[in-house]
Motif scaffolding. Structure first.
Motif, PDB file in Angstrom:
ATOM      1  N   TRP A 356      36.809  28.115  42.133  1.00 17.49           N
ATOM      2  CA  TRP A 356      36.007  27.146  41.531  1.00 17.49           C
ATOM      3  C   TRP A 356      34.841  27.637  40.780  1.00 17.49           C
ATOM      4  N   GLU A 357      34.472  28.861  41.106  1.00 13.28           N
ATOM      5  CA  GLU A 357      33.217  29.584  40.418  1.00 13.28           C
ATOM      6  C   GLU A 357      33.827  30.283  38.993  1.00 13.28           C
ATOM      7  N   ILE A 358      34.963  30.639  39.209  1.00 12.64           N
ATOM      8  CA  ILE A 358      35.635  31.152  37.948  1.00 12.64           C
ATOM      9  C   ILE A 358      36.066  29.923  36.969  1.00 12.64           C
ATOM     10  N   LYS A 359      36.420  29.019  37.088  1.00 13.24           N
ATOM     11  CA  LYS A 359      36.507  27.839  36.616  1.00 13.24           C
ATOM     12  C   LYS A 359      35.181  27.322  35.889  1.00 13.24           C
ATOM     13  N   MET A 360      34.201  27.399  36.570  1.00 18.26           N
ATOM     14  CA  MET A 360      33.000  26.892  36.099  1.00 18.26           C
ATOM     15  C   MET A 360      32.584  27.846  34.712  1.00 18.26           C
ATOM     16  N   ILE A 361      32.768  29.432  35.157  1.00 18.18           N
ATOM     17  CA  ILE A 361      32.290  30.401  34.458  1.00 18.18           C
ATOM     18  C   ILE A 361      32.934  30.055  33.188  1.00 18.18           C
ATOM     19  N   SER A 362      34.218  29.930  33.299  1.00 20.10           N
ATOM     20  CA  SER A 362      35.329  30.167  32.122  1.00 20.10           C
ATOM     21  C   SER A 362      35.055  29.073  31.019  1.00 20.10           C
ATOM     22  N   ARG A 363      34.857  27.651  31.695  1.00 24.02           N
ATOM     23  CA  ARG A 363      34.378  26.490  30.686  1.00 24.02           C
ATOM     24  C   ARG A 363      33.043  26.698  30.159  1.00 24.02           C
ATOM     25  N   ASN A 364      32.200  27.409  30.773  1.00 23.40           N
ATOM     26  CA  ASN A 364      30.951  27.576  30.502  1.00 23.40           C
ATOM     27  C   ASN A 364      30.090  26.256  30.832  1.00 23.40           C
ATOM     28  N   ARG A 365      30.428  25.529  31.857  1.00 25.85           N
ATOM     29  CA  ARG A 365      30.012  24.237  32.470  1.00 25.85           C
ATOM     30  C   ARG A 365      29.238  24.474  33.767  1.00 25.85           C
TER      31      ARG A 365
END
Length: 384
Positions: A356-365
């Motif tokens: 879930w951290e990777i998803k937030m970082i990759s989306r810059n959200r």
């Protein structure tokens, strides 16, 4: 022959533990009807307490060495079967503690599962059943189970066969050979029936500037080392390194129409080969050729689950908050009920260790739409 009646001390030991000791003070009697040997001390032998102790310690040491040659259990115990599965992309390796018949059945089950559930065909030619003592090819490594009677002392000082029955990863000479030929950095000749490897200059790199050449060699060496750094014999990568090093010297020599010896004399100082350059601000720096060795790296202590990627969450794109809430889909597990919004203050506080951290970082959200179950696990630190 010394009679039993004149003996004062005796030690009963297993038959296979008898060893040679001082001939003048001992005799070994063997009973052909038994698997035991009896050690007798003659009455006339003059032994001090220290000599007896030293002799007994020697015999105990021999017994311990002999004992270590025998396995602690039955390797092919029918009640002790285990299976270990490792996969990377479409390549997988299965280790089995069991018989060959067990392996054949497992292979057939996998073939049936892939055909019924995944609509894929298992290649019989590439899917091999190999004895663990022999080398199996997997992701460029040679994988096998080591057989060794070598002993080491554990933290308590006890002798153990710590190297026996251990899974070993090897990087082979053939792997290094193929990679060097791929880079066109080696010339292989046959002399007296043996291959001789000689470094070769890469003439196609002469159009590059000096900094690009050394950077290219560094990236190729470090890339090869990073991939094979967990091999048990990773120090052998030094052979690959030596060929690449002198190939680089010859590449520079070909570029400047000079000799390898002059290139080394010009750029190698105090055992370090470095190319000087000036950055955009006018500061002078040096790019050094890699020379940090090839020590084996330990495997990370992380258990990696073989989970299918959650394409529903990943392909959500960078839609706005309203659209993401209206979609009513958890961006972590794909659930469609009780949607909540998880917030973080700063993206830089995220470590990127969890999905879930990777998803937030990759989306810059700073927000993530998740179900109530995932949201609770995130705050409890239980969601990977």
């Amino acid at each position: 022959m010394i009679r039993l009646s004149i003996c004062v001390d005796f030690i009963v030991t297993p038959h296979y533990t008898r060893t040679r000791v001082l001939k003048s003070i001992q005799k070994i009697y063997k009973n052909k009807w038994s698997k035991w040997a009896i050690l007798f001390w003659p009455k006339g032998a003059k032994l001090s307490g220290f000599s007896k102790r030293r002799l007994l310690l020697k015999q105990i040491g021999e017994i311990v060495k002999e004992r270590l040659k025998y396995p602690a259990g039955d390797e092919m115990d029918a009640d002790m079967k285990r299976l270990k599965y490792v996969r990377y992309a479409d390549d997988f390796l299965i280790g089995v503690i069991g018989s060959k018949e067990d392996c054949i059945k497992i292979k057939e089950d996998i073939k049936q599962f892939m055909a019924d559930k995944l609509k894929l065909e298992l290649s019989d030619e590439k899917t091999l059943i190999t004895n663990a003592r022999k080398h199996a090819k997997f992701l460029g490594y040679d994988v096998f189970v080591r057989k060794s009677n070598d002993t080491r002392r554990d933290k308590n000082g006890h002798l153990t066969r710590s190297l026996d029955h251990k899974i070993v990863l090897y990087v082979t000479t053939e792997v290094m050979r193929k990679k060097l030929l791929e880079y066109d950095a080696v010339k292989i000749t046959v002399q007296k029936g043996k291959e001789v490897w000689k470094p070769k200059g890469r003439t196609y790199m002469r159009c590059l500037d000096d900094l690009e050449i050394i950077s290219q060699y560094n990236s190729e060496i470090m890339g090869f080392y990073n991939f094979y750094s967990i091999a048990n014999n990773s120090p052998v990568i030094d052979s690959f390194y030596n060929i690449m090093e002198y190939s680089m010297y010859k590449t520079y020599a070909a570029k400047y129409s000079t000799s390898k010896k002059k290139i080394i004399a010009k750029y190698k100082k105090n055992g370090v080969f470095a190319i000087p350059y000036t950055n955009k601000r006018g500061y002078e720096f040096k790019r050094e050729f890699y020379d940090k060795g090839f020590k084996r790296k330990e495997l990370p202590n992380r258990y990696l689950d073989d989970k299918l990627p959650n394409t529903v969450a990943i392909t959500g794109g960078r839609n706005g908050l309203i659209k993401r809430l209206q979609a009513r889909v958890c961006e972590n597990c794909g659930a469609t009920d009780n949607l909540e919004m998880h917030h973080v203050r700063k993206l830089k506080d995220l470590k990127g260790k969890s999905d879930w951290e990777i998803k937030m970082i990759s989306r810059n959200r700073k927000t993530l739409a998740v179900c109530s179950v995932c949201h609770h696990k995130i705050h409890a630190g239980k969601l990977d």
